[in-house]
Scaffold this motif. Sequence first.
Motif, PDB file in Angstrom:
ATOM      1  N   ARG A  75      -0.832   9.526  -8.639  1.00 40.34           N
ATOM      2  CA  ARG A  75       0.130   8.440  -8.586  1.00 40.34           C
ATOM      3  C   ARG A  75      -0.121   7.312  -7.791  1.00 40.34           C
ATOM      4  NH1 ARG A  75       5.455  12.069 -10.526  1.00 40.34           N
ATOM      5  NH2 ARG A  75       4.630  12.511 -12.736  1.00 40.34           N
ATOM      6  N   ILE A  76      -0.715   7.922  -6.593  1.00 40.79           N
ATOM      7  CA  ILE A  76      -0.597   6.995  -5.527  1.00 40.79           C
ATOM      8  C   ILE A  76      -2.220   6.344  -5.321  1.00 40.79           C
ATOM      9  CG2 ILE A  76      -1.368   8.434  -3.473  1.00 40.79           C
ATOM     10  CD1 ILE A  76       0.584   6.977  -1.787  1.00 40.79           C
ATOM     11  N   LEU A 140       3.585   1.818  -3.099  1.00 41.92           N
ATOM     12  CA  LEU A 140       3.344   2.176  -1.914  1.00 41.92           C
ATOM     13  C   LEU A 140       1.756   2.134  -1.826  1.00 41.92           C
ATOM     14  CD1 LEU A 140       3.786   3.467   0.710  1.00 41.92           C
ATOM     15  CD2 LEU A 140       3.949   5.599  -0.512  1.00 41.92           C
ATOM     16  N   GLY A 141       1.238   2.862  -2.891  1.00 43.23           N
ATOM     17  CA  GLY A 141      -0.318   3.144  -2.798  1.00 43.23           C
ATOM     18  C   GLY A 141      -1.032   1.555  -3.095  1.00 43.23           C
ATOM     19  N   LEU A 142      -0.359   0.520  -3.646  1.00 40.58           N
ATOM     20  CA  LEU A 142      -1.118  -0.678  -3.676  1.00 40.58           C
ATOM     21  C   LEU A 142      -1.019  -1.489  -2.253  1.00 40.58           C
ATOM     22  CD1 LEU A 142      -2.199  -2.866  -5.930  1.00 40.58           C
ATOM     23  CD2 LEU A 142      -0.065  -3.590  -6.000  1.00 40.58           C
ATOM     24  N   PHE A 146      -4.279  -2.183   0.348  1.00 40.56           N
ATOM     25  CA  PHE A 146      -4.669  -3.454   0.652  1.00 40.56           C
ATOM     26  C   PHE A 146      -4.760  -3.573   2.310  1.00 40.56           C
ATOM     27  CE2 PHE A 146      -3.772  -7.739   1.921  1.00 40.56           C
ATOM     28  CZ  PHE A 146      -4.666  -8.421   1.374  1.00 40.56           C
ATOM     29  N   ILE A 147      -3.786  -3.000   2.721  1.00 38.44           N
ATOM     30  CA  ILE A 147      -3.777  -2.897   4.378  1.00 38.44           C
ATOM     31  C   ILE A 147      -4.769  -2.075   4.822  1.00 38.44           C
ATOM     32  CG2 ILE A 147      -2.309  -1.981   6.421  1.00 38.44           C
ATOM     33  CD1 ILE A 147       0.348  -2.853   4.783  1.00 38.44           C
ATOM     34  N   VAL A 158       0.671   3.697   6.587  1.00 33.26           N
ATOM     35  CA  VAL A 158       1.496   3.528   5.611  1.00 33.26           C
ATOM     36  C   VAL A 158       2.187   4.518   4.752  1.00 33.26           C
ATOM     37  CG1 VAL A 158       2.067   1.791   3.659  1.00 33.26           C
ATOM     38  CG2 VAL A 158       0.660   1.061   5.815  1.00 33.26           C
ATOM     39  N   GLY A 159       0.936   5.388   3.986  1.00 36.97           N
ATOM     40  CA  GLY A 159       1.353   6.370   3.227  1.00 36.97           C
ATOM     41  C   GLY A 159       1.948   7.402   3.834  1.00 36.97           C
TER      42      GLY A 159
END
Length: 311
Positions: A75-76, A140-142, A146-147, A158-159
């Motif tokens: 999912r991520i 969250l994954g998107l 990118f970051i 982030v994750g």
Amino acid sequence: MRSLILLGLVGFAAQLVDGALGMAYGVTSTTLLLAIGTNAAAASATVHLAEIGTTLASGVSHWRFGNIDWKVVARIGVPGAAGAFAGATFLSSLSTEVAAPVMSIILLTLGLYVLIRFTTFGLPRGNLGKPLRRRFLAPLGLVAGFIDATGGGGWGPVGTPAILASGRLAPRKVIGSIDASEFLVAIAASVGFFVGIGSENIDFAWVGVLLLGGVIAAPIAAWLVRHIPPRILGSAVGGVIILTNVRTLLRSDLVDATGGVQAAAYVGIAVVWAAAIAYSWREYHRDKATESVEAVEAELGRRAAGDATTA
């Protein structure tokens, strides 16, 4: 030769931290590559190519130790790959002069987040066992993907804290799932960099030694994740990232700080960093002591209840 050995040690140390904490391989490795003068896109491309191997090794190691939730990975990871490809092509379009300070600002922000998050809050454990929804994991994954590509790291910073903050998944499974899903992110980012800058700016010897160091560390980190205090490690890693990227920014054309200003900044950061590690150490041992007392009280309560039943 000495620089290759140093890069191998960097890859080993970065993966050891990443596998135990769920973050910091990319941020740490990219920070050090920038510090020795590598341009931003090439640094991120080098790290992401190495991460294809290190994340595969880390994922397999975490799987063997039962540290992965495959639903979370799916999912991520897929939206993370889309974000990473977009971030890689975006960074490739920037000039070196613009990209270097931009990447340092992103890395500095991530370092501050890691330091503050782990020093102040530690690891939340509420809501354990509740499902993690796709509507939370996909965006969250998107964003994290990118970051990660534009900053040379960021998937973990982030994750991992975002999922930990939900308190719905055991910390070891958060770390294992983030590490496993990063394999997809690394592949997508690498493809994006090949499209954007080609292969001529990438030193594949550097990729190889970073990869070798990371692969050696991966199984050790997967085992250590059950034993090492993440709160203390988070504070330590956050400080390294902050110090190194402040150095890059102060020496860039964007700031061009004097030697006195640089020295004062380094001393100030070192003092705050040392205080953060000391605080994390104290709070970690305080939490352990509280858990021990609660365990003893619970056991005494069970015994008292058993004696009452017997009587």
